[in-house]
Every structure is written in structure tokens, then in C-alpha cells.
Design a protein around this motif. Structure first.
Motif, PDB file in Angstrom:
ATOM      1  N   UNK A  33      53.832  48.069  29.089  1.00  0.00           N
ATOM      2  CA  UNK A  33      53.025  48.956  28.247  1.00  0.00           C
ATOM      3  C   UNK A  33      51.785  49.436  29.006  1.00  0.00           C
ATOM      4  N   UNK A  34      51.158  48.547  29.771  1.00  0.00           N
ATOM      5  CA  UNK A  34      50.003  48.935  30.566  1.00  0.00           C
ATOM      6  C   UNK A  34      50.407  49.999  31.586  1.00  0.00           C
ATOM      7  N   UNK A  35      51.544  49.792  32.255  1.00  0.00           N
ATOM      8  CA  UNK A  35      52.029  50.786  33.222  1.00  0.00           C
ATOM      9  C   UNK A  35      52.281  52.131  32.553  1.00  0.00           C
ATOM     10  N   UNK A  36      52.881  52.116  31.373  1.00  0.00           N
ATOM     11  CA  UNK A  36      53.151  53.367  30.662  1.00  0.00           C
ATOM     12  C   UNK A  36      51.845  54.083  30.316  1.00  0.00           C
ATOM     13  N   UNK A  37      50.855  53.333  29.830  1.00  0.00           N
ATOM     14  CA  UNK A  37      49.564  53.945  29.501  1.00  0.00           C
ATOM     15  C   UNK A  37      48.901  54.518  30.755  1.00  0.00           C
ATOM     16  N   UNK A  38      48.952  53.767  31.851  1.00  0.00           N
ATOM     17  CA  UNK A  38      48.357  54.231  33.100  1.00  0.00           C
ATOM     18  C   UNK A  38      49.028  55.519  33.576  1.00  0.00           C
ATOM     19  N   UNK A  39      50.339  55.560  33.515  1.00  0.00           N
ATOM     20  CA  UNK A  39      51.073  56.763  33.925  1.00  0.00           C
ATOM     21  C   UNK A  39      50.648  57.963  33.082  1.00  0.00           C
ATOM     22  N   UNK A  40      50.559  57.785  31.767  1.00  0.00           N
ATOM     23  CA  UNK A  40      50.188  58.896  30.897  1.00  0.00           C
ATOM     24  C   UNK A  40      48.742  59.334  31.119  1.00  0.00           C
ATOM     25  N   UNK A  41      47.839  58.392  31.350  1.00  0.00           N
ATOM     26  CA  UNK A  41      46.443  58.736  31.637  1.00  0.00           C
ATOM     27  C   UNK A  41      46.351  59.545  32.933  1.00  0.00           C
ATOM     28  N   UNK A  42      47.035  59.081  33.975  1.00  0.00           N
ATOM     29  CA  UNK A  42      46.994  59.788  35.257  1.00  0.00           C
ATOM     30  C   UNK A  42      47.705  61.137  35.177  1.00  0.00           C
ATOM     31  N   UNK A  43      48.810  61.198  34.447  1.00  0.00           N
ATOM     32  CA  UNK A  43      49.520  62.471  34.270  1.00  0.00           C
ATOM     33  C   UNK A  43      48.623  63.475  33.543  1.00  0.00           C
TER      34      UNK A  43
END
Length: 62
Positions: A33-43
Motif C-alpha cells: 500500500x505504501x508503494x502504491x501511494x508513493x507511485x501515485x504521489x510521484x505520478x
């Protein structure tokens, strides 16, 4: 603009250590979940759909 895949992070080992530390103590689900949030923030920060599409392709192709 084209996708930059050349090394571009000052102190990449230090960043990697920070990334690992962020995941420390998390369950697999929490880490995912942390990885998914990080990906969306960076995207969202990148914001360019063509660049994001190129990044998806680069990640998919290894």
C-alpha cells in the motif's frame, strides 16, 4: 520530453536506505500500500501522461 532513465538521484544509496527504512516494520500488505501511494504521489508530481506511459512500459520490460 522523453523519459530519463539515466542515474539522476543525488546519493542514490542514501535514498535507497531511506526507502527501505520507510518500509521497516510494515506487513507485506502495508508495504504494498505504501508503494502504491508513493507511485501515485510521484505520478501526480510528474503529471505528463506520455512520460508516465513510457515509465510504465520501461518498468514492464525490465
Amino acid at each position: 520530453m522523453i523519459l530519463n532513465t539515466d542515474p539522476n538521484i543525488p546519493d542514490p544509496d542514501g535514498f535507497y536506505d531511506e526507502l527501505l527504512a520507510t518500509h521497516q516494520g510494515l506487513t507485506k500488505d502495508q508495504s504494498d500500500a505504501l508503494n502504491a501511494r508513493l507511485i501515485l504521489i510521484l505520478a501526480n508530481h510528474v503529471g505528463d501522461r506520455d512520460i508516465l506511459r513510457a515509465a510504465l512500459e520501461a518498468a514492464q520490460n525490465g
